[in-house]
Design a protein around this motif. Structure first.
Motif, mmCIF file in Angstrom:
data_model
loop_
_atom_site.group_PDB
_atom_site.id
_atom_site.type_symbol
_atom_site.label_atom_id
_atom_site.label_comp_id
_atom_site.label_asym_id
_atom_site.label_seq_id
_atom_site.Cartn_x
_atom_site.Cartn_y
_atom_site.Cartn_z
ATOM 1 N N ASP A 295 15.870 -51.555 39.339
ATOM 2 C CA ASP A 295 15.048 -52.758 39.466
ATOM 3 C C ASP A 295 14.172 -52.766 40.712
ATOM 4 O OD1 ASP A 295 16.067 -53.636 37.086
ATOM 5 O OD2 ASP A 295 17.568 -54.963 37.977
ATOM 6 N N GLU A 296 14.115 -51.605 41.400
ATOM 7 C CA GLU A 296 13.165 -51.424 42.490
ATOM 8 C C GLU A 296 12.143 -50.352 42.140
ATOM 9 O OE1 GLU A 296 15.132 -52.240 46.612
ATOM 10 O OE2 GLU A 296 16.490 -50.921 45.515
ATOM 11 N N GLY A 297 12.209 -49.857 40.886
ATOM 12 C CA GLY A 297 11.279 -48.824 40.449
ATOM 13 C C GLY A 297 11.693 -47.419 40.829
ATOM 14 N N ILE A 298 12.904 -47.260 41.352
ATOM 15 C CA ILE A 298 13.377 -45.940 41.790
ATOM 16 C C ILE A 298 14.052 -45.225 40.629
ATOM 17 C CG2 ILE A 298 14.982 -44.746 43.345
ATOM 18 C CD1 ILE A 298 14.489 -47.018 45.354
ATOM 19 N N ALA A 299 13.730 -43.950 40.450
ATOM 20 C CA ALA A 299 14.275 -43.164 39.351
ATOM 21 C C ALA A 299 15.797 -43.106 39.428
ATOM 22 C CB ALA A 299 13.700 -41.747 39.384
ATOM 23 N N THR A 300 16.439 -43.248 38.273
ATOM 24 C CA THR A 300 17.895 -43.178 38.210
ATOM 25 C C THR A 300 18.340 -41.757 37.881
ATOM 26 O OG1 THR A 300 17.878 -43.769 35.869
ATOM 27 C CG2 THR A 300 18.089 -45.573 37.449
ATOM 28 N N TYR A 301 19.612 -41.477 38.125
ATOM 29 C CA TYR A 301 20.196 -40.185 37.758
ATOM 30 C C TYR A 301 21.703 -40.349 37.623
ATOM 31 C CZ TYR A 301 21.490 -39.776 42.715
ATOM 32 O OH TYR A 301 22.015 -39.998 43.961
ATOM 33 N N THR A 302 22.307 -39.457 36.861
ATOM 34 C CA THR A 302 23.755 -39.506 36.645
ATOM 35 C C THR A 302 24.468 -38.941 37.859
ATOM 36 O OG1 THR A 302 23.443 -39.291 34.265
ATOM 37 C CG2 THR A 302 25.616 -38.737 35.130
ATOM 38 N N LYS A 303 25.531 -39.632 38.285
ATOM 39 C CA LYS A 303 26.227 -39.192 39.495
ATOM 40 C C LYS A 303 27.735 -39.407 39.370
ATOM 41 C CE LYS A 303 23.495 -42.169 41.210
ATOM 42 N NZ LYS A 303 23.217 -43.080 40.065
ATOM 43 N N ARG A 304 28.502 -38.506 39.944
ATOM 44 C CA ARG A 304 29.961 -38.609 39.959
ATOM 45 C C ARG A 304 30.368 -39.388 41.207
ATOM 46 N NH1 ARG A 304 32.027 -35.155 36.155
ATOM 47 N NH2 ARG A 304 34.101 -35.112 37.073
ATOM 48 N N VAL A 305 30.661 -40.646 41.022
ATOM 49 C CA VAL A 305 31.000 -41.521 42.143
ATOM 50 C C VAL A 305 32.386 -41.181 42.680
ATOM 51 C CG1 VAL A 305 31.279 -43.935 42.826
ATOM 52 C CG2 VAL A 305 29.525 -43.310 41.163
ATOM 53 N N VAL A 306 33.301 -40.880 41.767
ATOM 54 C CA VAL A 306 34.612 -40.340 42.127
ATOM 55 C C VAL A 306 34.761 -39.022 41.383
ATOM 56 C CG1 VAL A 306 37.112 -40.657 42.007
ATOM 57 C CG2 VAL A 306 35.637 -42.615 42.491
#
Length: 450
Positions: A295-306
Motif C-alpha cells: 500500500d506504499e507502491g513498493i514491490a512485494t516478494y515471498t519471504k521466509r519470516v521463520v
C-alpha cells in the motif's frame, strides 16, 4: 479520468506541501443474505474510497474522501491545515521511491468479475443443497441452513505519489459463510462453512461444503470435558486463526521498535522448533492478501519470516525500515486509504510438513480435536498468550473419538506451543482469507472445562 485527476492533484500540491501521496480503492460489491434455506435480501453497491496524505517537513496529515476532487484547491487547503496542526514525527523518512516492475492481477479472477446475479444465486442454492446432503443421507429429523451470507467484490486500487511512483491493479474476492443445523432425536448439531478467496473454484467449494455438511453431524449432545491438560489438534483453518491473532503481529517492525513484540532482539535466533517455517507469500493463489505491490507502491516478494525455527526477517513498511536502517520488505498495509501504512503479513503461510488431521488423531492418547472456536481475538500477540473457547470439538482417547465437546477454554503460550509443546504440523494446508495453514498438533495444553 481517474489518472488525470490524480496527476492534477499531485501537480497542484507541489506548491502547498513537500510531499503528497494518493491511494484510491474502487469496488463493486454484491451481497446476499440467507436465512432458513432462502435468500432473503440482496444488494449491490459501488464505492470509491480515497486517501490523500501529505507532509510539510516532519509533520504529516491525511484526508479521507469518497471521490476524487475535480477542483483540489479546497481539499489541499484543508490538508495543509491538518498537517500544520499535527505534531512533528522525528522519525518521518519521507515517501518511498520504488519504480521497479511489479506483478499485477495476482488476486484477480475473471470468473468472479463476470458472474451474473443469476449465477451467484445458482451457486448459493447449489451450495446450500450440498451442505444439507450428508444429513439427508443419514436420515436426520431436519436439516436447514439457518443463516449466512455471500458477497463478491470486484475492484481496482491506484497508488501515486509526488516522487514519481504510480501503481494500478485489479482485485476480486468471493466470500461465503453459511451455518447448517441438523436435528435428530431432540438434539441438534451445527457447523459453519466458510469459503473466502480471491479466486473461485466451484469444485473446491463443493468439496468443502460437503465436508462441512458431514461435520455438522459430529456434534450432537456436546458437553464440556473435565479441566486438565490435553493434547489439542487444530483443524487447518483454526490454525490460521490462532496464528493470526497470537503470533503474526509480533513480526511487525513497528511492534518491535516500540517494544510490543516478544521477538525484539531475536532476529537470526532460534525461536521455535526446527519443524516451524512461516512464510509471507504475497503471490499465494487464492489468498485475499495477494498483491504485486504493497500500500506504499513498493514491490512485494515471498519471504521466509521463520526458517526452520529461526526468526529470519522482520516485516517492514518504508517508515519502520528507515527507522531500523534497512529496506522495506513490501509489507506496508493500510487499514483504509488514508491510514498510515503499518507492517504486516500479506498472506501468512505455515509451511506444511507431514501427516493430516486423521493421522494425528490416531496418535493422540488424550486430546481434543478443535473444529471451531470463539474468543480467539482475545489472544495477546504482545506476550504470545493464547486464549480461545472451543464451540465444536471432539474428545479423543487412545486414538479413538469418544464424544463431542463444547464450552471449554484452551490457554497457553504460542512460543511454547511451537517449541517444546509441538506435536506435529500437517501437510494439509487450507487457504482461507489471507492464511494458508495445515493441521497443528500441540501437546499438554491447559483446558478449563467443568
Amino acid at each position: 479520468m481517474i489518472e488525470y485527476l490524480v496527476d492534477k492533484l499531485i501537480e497542484k500540491a507541489k506548491s502547498r506541501v513537500d510531499e503528497l501521496e494518493v491511494y484510491l480503492a474502487k469496488s463493486k460489491t454484491r451481497s446476499f443474505t440467507i436465512a432458513n434455506d432462502r435468500i432473503i435480501e440482496s444488494s449491490s453497491t459501488v464505492d470509491m474510497d480515497v486517501g490523500i496524505r501529505g507532509s510539510i517537513g516532519r509533520k504529516t496529515g491525511a484526508i479521507r474522501l469518497n471521490n476524487l476532487p475535480e477542483n483540489p484547491d479546497r481539499i489541499l487547503s484543508l490538508l495543509v491545515s491538518i498537517i500544520k496542526s499535527s505534531p512533528e514525527d522525528p522519525h518521518y523518512p519521507g515517501l518511498p521511491v520504488d519504480t521497479k516492475p511489479v506483478k499485477t492481477r495476482v488476486a484477480c479472477d475473471e470468473k468472479i468479475a463476470s458472474m451474473s446475479e443469476e449465477e451467484i444465486v445458482e451457486f448459493l442454492e447449489y451450495t446450500i443443497n450440498k451442505l444439507k446432503e450428508p444429513a439427508l443421507k443419514h436420515g436426520v429429523d431436519s436439516v436447514v441452513v439457518t443463516e449466512g451470507m455471500l458477497y463478491t467484490a470486484t475492484g481496482e486500487v491506484l497508488f501515486a505519489n509526488s516522487k514519481g511512483v504510480f501503481r494500478r491493479d485489479e482485485k476480486t474476492g468471493l466470500m461465503t459463510w453459511l451455518v447448517v443445523n441438523t436435528s435428530k432425536a431432540g438434539s441438534s448439531s451445527d457447523y459453519s462453512f466458510t469459503y473466502a478467496k480471491s479466486v473461485f473454484d466451484a469444485r473446491e467449494a463443493e468439496k468443502e461444503a460437503l465436508e462441512s455438511g458431514e461435520r455438522a453431524l459430529l456434534f450432537f449432545n456436546s458437553t464440556p470435558v473435565e479441566s486438565g491438560e490435553y493434547d489439542i489438534v487444530f483443524e487447518p483453518s483454526i490454525t490460521g486463526l490462532i496464528l493470526s491473532y497470537s503470533l503474526a503481529p509480533a513480526f511487525s517492525g513497528l511492534n518491535i521498535l516500540e517494544n510490543r513484540s516478544p521477538l525484539k532482539n531475536k532476529i537470526r535466533e532460534k525461536v521455535f522448533s526446527e519443524e516451524v517455517s512461516i512464510i509471507d507469500d504475497p503471490l499465494l493463489h487464492g489468498g485475499t492478501g495477494s498483491r504485486g505491490f504493497d500500500d506504499e507502491g513498493i514491490a512485494t516478494y515471498t519471504k521466509r519470516v521463520v526458517d526452520k525455527g529461526v526468526f529470519s526477517i522482520v516485516l517492514h513498511s518504508y517508515y519502520t525500515a528507515r527507522r531500523m536502517n534497512t529496506e522495506s520488505t513490501g509489507n506496508g498495509l493500510r487499514g483504509h486509504p488514508a491510514a498510515q501504512p503499518l507492517p504486516g503479513f500479506t498472506n501468512l503461510v505455515l509451511e506444511p510438513r507431514s501427516g493430516e488431521l486423521e493421522d494425528f488423531i490416531r496418535d493422540v492418547k488424550k486430546g481434543i480435536v478443535v473444529y471451531e472456536v470463539i474468543g480467539y481475538w482475545m489472544s495477546d500477540p504482545f506476550t504470545g498468550n493464547v486464549k480461545a473457547t472451543v464451540t465444536h470439538g471432539l474428545l479423543v482417547e487412545n486414538g479413538e473419538i469418544v464424544k463431542p465437546v463444547k464450552g471449554v477454554v484452551i490457554g497457553g503460550n504460542i512460543y511454547e506451543w511451537l517449541s517444546q509443546n509441538l506435536g506435529g504440523i500437517g501437510r494439509d494446508n487450507v487457504t482461507v482469507m489471507n492464511t494458508s495453514t495445515p493441521t497443528l498438533w500441540i501437546k499438554n495444553v491447559r483446558v478449563a472445562g467443568k
